[in-house]
Design a protein around this motif. Sequence first.
Motif, mmCIF file in Angstrom:
data_model
loop_
_atom_site.group_PDB
_atom_site.id
_atom_site.type_symbol
_atom_site.label_atom_id
_atom_site.label_comp_id
_atom_site.label_asym_id
_atom_site.label_seq_id
_atom_site.Cartn_x
_atom_site.Cartn_y
_atom_site.Cartn_z
ATOM 1 N N PHE A 195 0.818 -1.215 0.000
ATOM 2 C CA PHE A 195 0.000 0.000 0.000
ATOM 3 C C PHE A 195 0.847 1.257 0.000
ATOM 4 O O PHE A 195 1.947 1.284 0.529
ATOM 5 C CB PHE A 195 -0.931 0.005 1.230
ATOM 6 N N GLY A 196 0.287 2.295 -0.597
ATOM 7 C CA GLY A 196 0.974 3.568 -0.617
ATOM 8 C C GLY A 196 0.620 4.347 -1.862
ATOM 9 O O GLY A 196 -0.025 3.819 -2.783
ATOM 10 N N GLN A 197 1.042 5.586 -1.903
ATOM 11 C CA GLN A 197 0.724 6.409 -3.077
ATOM 12 C C GLN A 197 1.781 6.276 -4.165
ATOM 13 O O GLN A 197 1.634 6.826 -5.250
ATOM 14 C CB GLN A 197 0.572 7.876 -2.658
ATOM 15 N N GLU A 198 2.845 5.563 -3.853
ATOM 16 C CA GLU A 198 3.910 5.414 -4.842
ATOM 17 C C GLU A 198 3.429 4.565 -6.027
ATOM 18 O O GLU A 198 2.557 3.715 -5.876
ATOM 19 C CB GLU A 198 5.141 4.738 -4.210
ATOM 20 N N GLU A 199 4.011 4.802 -7.156
ATOM 21 C CA GLU A 199 3.753 4.022 -8.370
ATOM 22 C C GLU A 199 3.829 2.525 -8.076
ATOM 23 O O GLU A 199 4.747 2.060 -7.395
ATOM 24 C CB GLU A 199 4.819 4.401 -9.419
ATOM 25 N N GLY A 200 2.840 1.787 -8.565
ATOM 26 C CA GLY A 200 2.879 0.342 -8.411
ATOM 27 C C GLY A 200 2.282 -0.175 -7.120
ATOM 28 O O GLY A 200 2.187 -1.382 -6.910
ATOM 29 N N ARG A 201 1.907 0.734 -6.216
ATOM 30 C CA ARG A 201 1.281 0.298 -4.968
ATOM 31 C C ARG A 201 -0.220 0.549 -5.026
ATOM 32 O O ARG A 201 -0.717 1.271 -5.892
ATOM 33 C CB ARG A 201 1.870 1.063 -3.776
ATOM 34 N N ILE A 202 -0.923 -0.056 -4.087
ATOM 35 C CA ILE A 202 -2.361 0.172 -3.987
ATOM 36 C C ILE A 202 -2.587 1.404 -3.132
ATOM 37 O O ILE A 202 -2.156 1.441 -1.974
ATOM 38 C CB ILE A 202 -3.063 -1.032 -3.324
ATOM 39 N N ASP A 203 -3.241 2.400 -3.699
ATOM 40 C CA ASP A 203 -3.580 3.585 -2.920
ATOM 41 C C ASP A 203 -4.992 3.380 -2.374
ATOM 42 O O ASP A 203 -5.974 3.683 -3.043
ATOM 43 C CB ASP A 203 -3.503 4.839 -3.799
ATOM 44 N N GLY A 204 -5.086 2.834 -1.177
ATOM 45 C CA GLY A 204 -6.415 2.505 -0.659
ATOM 46 C C GLY A 204 -6.419 2.322 0.836
ATOM 47 O O GLY A 204 -5.369 2.241 1.489
ATOM 48 N N VAL A 205 -7.627 2.264 1.355
ATOM 49 C CA VAL A 205 -7.810 2.033 2.785
ATOM 50 C C VAL A 205 -8.825 0.904 2.959
ATOM 51 O O VAL A 205 -9.612 0.616 2.063
ATOM 52 C CB VAL A 205 -8.302 3.306 3.515
ATOM 53 N N CYS A 206 -8.801 0.299 4.125
ATOM 54 C CA CYS A 206 -9.706 -0.809 4.406
ATOM 55 C C CYS A 206 -11.071 -0.278 4.854
ATOM 56 O O CYS A 206 -11.142 0.723 5.588
ATOM 57 C CB CYS A 206 -9.105 -1.690 5.505
ATOM 58 N N GLY A 207 -12.136 -0.914 4.409
ATOM 59 C CA GLY A 207 -13.473 -0.476 4.800
ATOM 60 C C GLY A 207 -13.696 -0.489 6.301
ATOM 61 O O GLY A 207 -14.512 0.267 6.816
ATOM 62 N N HIS A 208 -12.978 -1.335 7.002
ATOM 63 C CA HIS A 208 -13.120 -1.405 8.458
ATOM 64 C C HIS A 208 -11.795 -1.079 9.126
ATOM 65 O O HIS A 208 -10.885 -1.888 9.129
ATOM 66 C CB HIS A 208 -13.580 -2.804 8.885
ATOM 67 N N PRO A 209 -11.678 0.108 9.714
ATOM 68 C CA PRO A 209 -10.438 0.460 10.401
ATOM 69 C C PRO A 209 -10.104 -0.531 11.503
ATOM 70 O O PRO A 209 -10.999 -1.157 12.089
ATOM 71 C CB PRO A 209 -10.757 1.845 11.000
ATOM 72 N N GLU A 210 -8.856 -0.665 11.784
ATOM 73 C CA GLU A 210 -8.311 -1.515 12.852
ATOM 74 C C GLU A 210 -6.801 -1.627 12.635
ATOM 75 O O GLU A 210 -6.035 -1.638 13.587
ATOM 76 C CB GLU A 210 -8.936 -2.929 12.840
ATOM 77 N N ILE A 211 -6.416 -1.642 11.359
ATOM 78 C CA ILE A 211 -4.985 -1.775 11.051
ATOM 79 C C ILE A 211 -4.193 -0.579 11.589
ATOM 80 O O ILE A 211 -3.024 -0.718 11.936
ATOM 81 C CB ILE A 211 -4.797 -1.915 9.505
ATOM 82 N N GLU A 212 -4.850 0.582 11.674
ATOM 83 C CA GLU A 212 -4.134 1.803 12.071
ATOM 84 C C GLU A 212 -3.556 1.670 13.476
ATOM 85 O O GLU A 212 -2.365 1.845 13.713
ATOM 86 C CB GLU A 212 -5.074 3.014 11.991
ATOM 87 N N THR A 213 -4.444 1.351 14.414
ATOM 88 C CA THR A 213 -3.979 1.267 15.802
ATOM 89 C C THR A 213 -3.056 0.063 15.980
ATOM 90 O O THR A 213 -2.091 0.107 16.752
ATOM 91 C CB THR A 213 -5.209 1.249 16.744
ATOM 92 N N ALA A 214 -3.310 -0.991 15.223
ATOM 93 C CA ALA A 214 -2.446 -2.184 15.312
ATOM 94 C C ALA A 214 -1.030 -1.869 14.841
ATOM 95 O O ALA A 214 -0.048 -2.301 15.456
ATOM 96 C CB ALA A 214 -3.053 -3.315 14.483
ATOM 97 N N LEU A 215 -0.919 -1.124 13.747
ATOM 98 C CA LEU A 215 0.420 -0.811 13.222
ATOM 99 C C LEU A 215 1.190 0.097 14.177
ATOM 100 O O LEU A 215 2.417 -0.019 14.297
ATOM 101 C CB LEU A 215 0.305 -0.167 11.835
ATOM 102 N N VAL A 216 0.486 0.986 14.865
ATOM 103 C CA VAL A 216 1.174 1.833 15.849
ATOM 104 C C VAL A 216 1.727 0.956 16.962
ATOM 105 O O VAL A 216 2.869 1.135 17.414
ATOM 106 C CB VAL A 216 0.228 2.907 16.409
ATOM 107 N N GLU A 217 0.928 -0.018 17.398
ATOM 108 C CA GLU A 217 1.385 -0.891 18.472
ATOM 109 C C GLU A 217 2.547 -1.769 17.997
ATOM 110 O O GLU A 217 3.467 -2.068 18.766
ATOM 111 C CB GLU A 217 0.216 -1.743 18.965
#
Lengths: 667, 667
Positions: A195-217
């Motif tokens: 994921f990411g805005q860079e060329e070749g990546r998926i620019d997107g988010v998940c319909g159900h948040p949860e990954i955000e707080t998990a990645l911080v942890e």
Amino acid sequence: MAMHPAPARPALSGGPLALTKESRTALRPVPEARITGGLWEARRAVNAGVSIPDGYERLAEAGNLHDLRLAAGTAEGEYANAGCPFMDSDVYKWLEAVAWQLGDPATEPERAERFAAQVAEVAELLAEAQEPDGYLDSYYQVVRPGSRFKELASGHELYCAGHLVQAAVAHHRTTGRTELLDVARRFADRIDAAFGQEEGRIDGVCGHPEIETALVELYRCTGERRYLERARYFIDRRGHGLLPGGRWGRSYWQDHAPVREAEAVAGHAVRQLYLLAGVVDVSVETGDASLLEAAERLWEEMAATKTYLTGGIGSHHSGETFGDPYELPSERAYTETCAAIASAMLSWRLLLATGRARYADHLERVLFNGFLSGVSLDGERYLYINPLQVREGHLRDEGDHTAFRTRWFRCACCPPNVMRLLASLPHYFAAAEADGLVLHQYATGSYAADGFGVEVATDYPWNGRIRVTVTEAPGADRALALRIPQWAAGRWTASAAGEEVDREAVADGWLRLRRTWRPGDTVVLDLDLAPRLTAGPVQADAVRGCAAIERGPLVYCVERVDQPDGIRLDELRLDPAGPLGEGEGPGLPSGVVAVTATGRVAAAPDGGWWPYGEVATASDAGAAETGGPGAGAPAGSVELIAVPYHLWAHREEGPMRVWIPLAGTGV
Amino acid sequence: MAMHPAPARPALSGGPLALTKESRTALRPVPEARITGGLWEARRAVNAGVSIPDGYERLAEAGNLHDLRLAAGTAEGEYANAGCPFMDSDVYKWLEAVAWQLGDPATEPERAERFAAQVAEVAELLAEAQEPDGYLDSYYQVVRPGSRFKELASGHELYCAGHLVQAAVAHHRTTGRTELLDVARRFADRIDAAFGQEEGRIDGVCGHPEIETALVELYRCTGERRYLERARYFIDRRGHGLLPGGRWGRSYWQDHAPVREAEAVAGHAVRQLYLLAGVVDVSVETGDASLLEAAERLWEEMAATKTYLTGGIGSHHSGETFGDPYELPSERAYTETCAAIASAMLSWRLLLATGRARYADHLERVLFNGFLSGVSLDGERYLYINPLQVREGHLRDEGDHTAFRTRWFRCACCPPNVMRLLASLPHYFAAAEADGLVLHQYATGSYAADGFGVEVATDYPWNGRIRVTVTEAPGADRALALRIPQWAAGRWTASAAGEEVDREAVADGWLRLRRTWRPGDTVVLDLDLAPRLTAGPVQADAVRGCAAIERGPLVYCVERVDQPDGIRLDELRLDPAGPLGEGEGPGLPSGVVAVTATGRVAAAPDGGWWPYGEVATASDAGAAETGGPGAGAPAGSVELIAVPYHLWAHREEGPMRVWIPLAGTGV
């Protein structure tokens, strides 16, 4: 797999939020927090002894484990949960609960051994199921292998990944083991690379948040800053229309506006609050104040206009979404148990970030009411939805949406979510500030940070006395802060070492006592738990003309089973001038305090086939009474018995209401 | 195809219910019924001139016709409505509307020609799409050909077939043509042969009732009794668990209890009422009194406990289902337009079956309020849901569930349903009894049966005077019955041939005047339309402490656009002692009567972040006022303007409410 390696990075606390030294927060969780007695201890014992073991059986029975085995190639047959792309997450939430329990010294050795064996079994299964590139999601491995990361709105892949990460981090924190963490990191790395805005990546988010707080942890656990940056990316990219407008609109997944611009909480309640939890996490780690500001603003809008008295949120059955401001119908309160959990997670994060007592007040309300109602005393049955009213004539046949206690659900998100919160609960009760200890929730137990430790003894919430004894002290000036709950403002006394505390010592909801504490020093806080009647805001049509009974932090309700025979709950009125008393909760565990009040019965007149009728206009508007079919003449008084809301539907699954119409108002 | 053959069986009336000589009913539709002026004439002209022509375009645009062409093999590409197995039914409802319009002498010749050409085109398409064995359902021909009659719960095949039959019968009745009827009969024969309890047949019912009432009408049209028997079969077999318990339980499709045993309306509102319409139809043709009894009992339970003031039904967004008794939240009223239509269809049938005025009272309420709100004055925009309140801060982004007027819907059941009811509406207004004429709805027009005819002239519902002039009479004793609406009880006068009618002449809601009428005889009925305030039943928490404004048969609402600048609708209070006045509806068509009342503004106090607060207990319960954040002090008076509910959201899509909190009650 390495056995008991050193943690990848020393955690500063052992709970769900292991802040780093760089975290910018007013408060920090304390490294040592134990609940050893009282209501929460009893609930946690049942959680560890009944619910979590039962959870494993239920997950096996529902096919969640089978589906993972299909992905691992170690089982054959149909995918058991074909319509549900989120079932792995329940395994992960259960794993997280087990992990916290493994870190609890109260867990008996035999049970801990069994838990450890189950974790080992599932961790091995997950490692087998994981693809060489790190991908792991049984639904998209077995059912729709060609659609990985292509159905972000409804696919729940990053949501499931987030729960895997949370479970793995918890397991690592409490045991030092890495077998789950290794799996989680591989998947997190796969996601980070995809994921990411860079060329070749998926620019997107998940319909159900949860990954955000998990990645911080995961960042906090590993020190790998790219996880934090990817969490920030997911938050920043939300609200830019990357998700489609679906059946419930784009707000359903909070993609209608960037979080910094949103003016109100909206859409699916759990999604909104998991997102905001991640927003706070990213804010305190990156120092981005605009994120914390947004979270505080949205939290306040939610608390002020979209929260039930129980702390429950999410009015709508349809879409499990928030309603409009003050749209809070009692009988149709969806108020999902998971939403209460999400609300507790968010309020706790905001409390730590800001130190503001309002967040601890709200956390208390949610824990004792809208959350605790979600699991039965015996730990075997759950509520998915937590309404504030069940009507006479309620239709039982409501499929997935039953208002009564249920063993498990087709979409079983709530039970393992209850398990993980109860298993990690002690961490939510105390905090450390720069030079002191903050007790913001009250339960018998021990809490310590930085060489300053206390023991708390209390029978709260049944009794208002909270006795705090210093067990260790650094011999230097330290603050001991006690929260004066909002509902207790002006209705408390306290003494420190036998001397009465000046009430003026309270500031912003905190009683902060600063001195050079010695072991054995005691502070006694007495909160006045006298029952009280509560009114709703004028804009809340659903509770107009009604009052609710509260006692201390507990919301009460009346159930038909407690009222005199022959009284229909819909006809019961509360006399606001009558005395409020206390008694035993009939048929409830010893120690539970019931509240008595004066009721009247307003027999509904027979309105015939059409129940609407003319209002009699009185010349004195102040004494206006509705007439016709709208009015019922108050008859004799009855003693009305109210019990804590969190204990409803334990003795009879019958009519119940939190808000009781007032007698004598003519409406 | 034969051109204009004789009808298969002479119809006794030309409308949607062509009772047979054997039908056991108290009343019969009149063969001649025309609405020639007033509100309904205007709406019907827009329906014929705008909505129905637009409907064809919308059906083409949405792919409904394309999907049928795929089934016919005359088009290529993807099935346009892949997730929706019910889209053919919208074509059929539209066809039915066109058919009724073709039977209306008011339809201009040019328009009738265009309609006829469109019917011919679609009828040819349907004949092409129909399988040799009679099967016709584009979804199960194109998308799931292997699943015909195998997904009865959600497949909607018999539902679609029912609408095809209704359209074909209407077309045959109004034109004598058989091309549609031939198609419909072939499919009905296929269904008749496929279903039953006999060996080798499918013992099942459709998840969505509709086939029942259609088969009765096909029996009436063709004289083939097996259609009636198959309708009876579908009714008798429902409630025996032939359908699965789904997401909303078995009650969702009324399969939880046989209709004769059901104690309450339940589940999906449209399904419940379409089923009951068929129950009445089968009852009056078979003489099975237990069915009529069940329909009356369930109707009464619905009217008394589950109907909004507007006549709307179905509280729940989730599942489009009924709620519990008195569960009638204003802002979350789903009250689907189709459910109002179903309710009108059922009440009309019960009126004919029993002759009881209550059913005509209810029909009037539904038509003028909960139904009429569903289509805009310009005939181009529809409401799927018809709430009684839109809050300040209402979230617009609600996907399919928007509360505002919309051109078309993804599931577009309501628009063509509106079209067919408006097109056939005159048949709903008058009836014949054994020796007389019954005027049970009031609109300018002409109504005749058995040589007894009248003309009605009125500006109802804006004006309460209804003038009836006899235009033809048989020269023998006949009764002319006029309904005295329930809301007008005791508030009317009447004269016949200039002589005042004794009010005691009313019995059971009917003013029945019996004499030997002569052409030119007149009866004048004056209904007092003075605005009135209405209260709700005590059990309806959602409207406690509130009143609604009604005038004649119309429910009124307040919209923010009409109130003084700066007034938030949520803070508006109604002074029940203030005078109610009448005036022009600002920005609404000439002739529309608005109602004025005295309002007060109760500014909501700033409750801070937590909007709940203590009730101040007064020593005198009778004067109890809620204090704290719950109370707002009434300020100065304002003139409040209310407009007919059916015209809401025409000028501004903003806050609206039907129920207004009363000032001075302290709640």
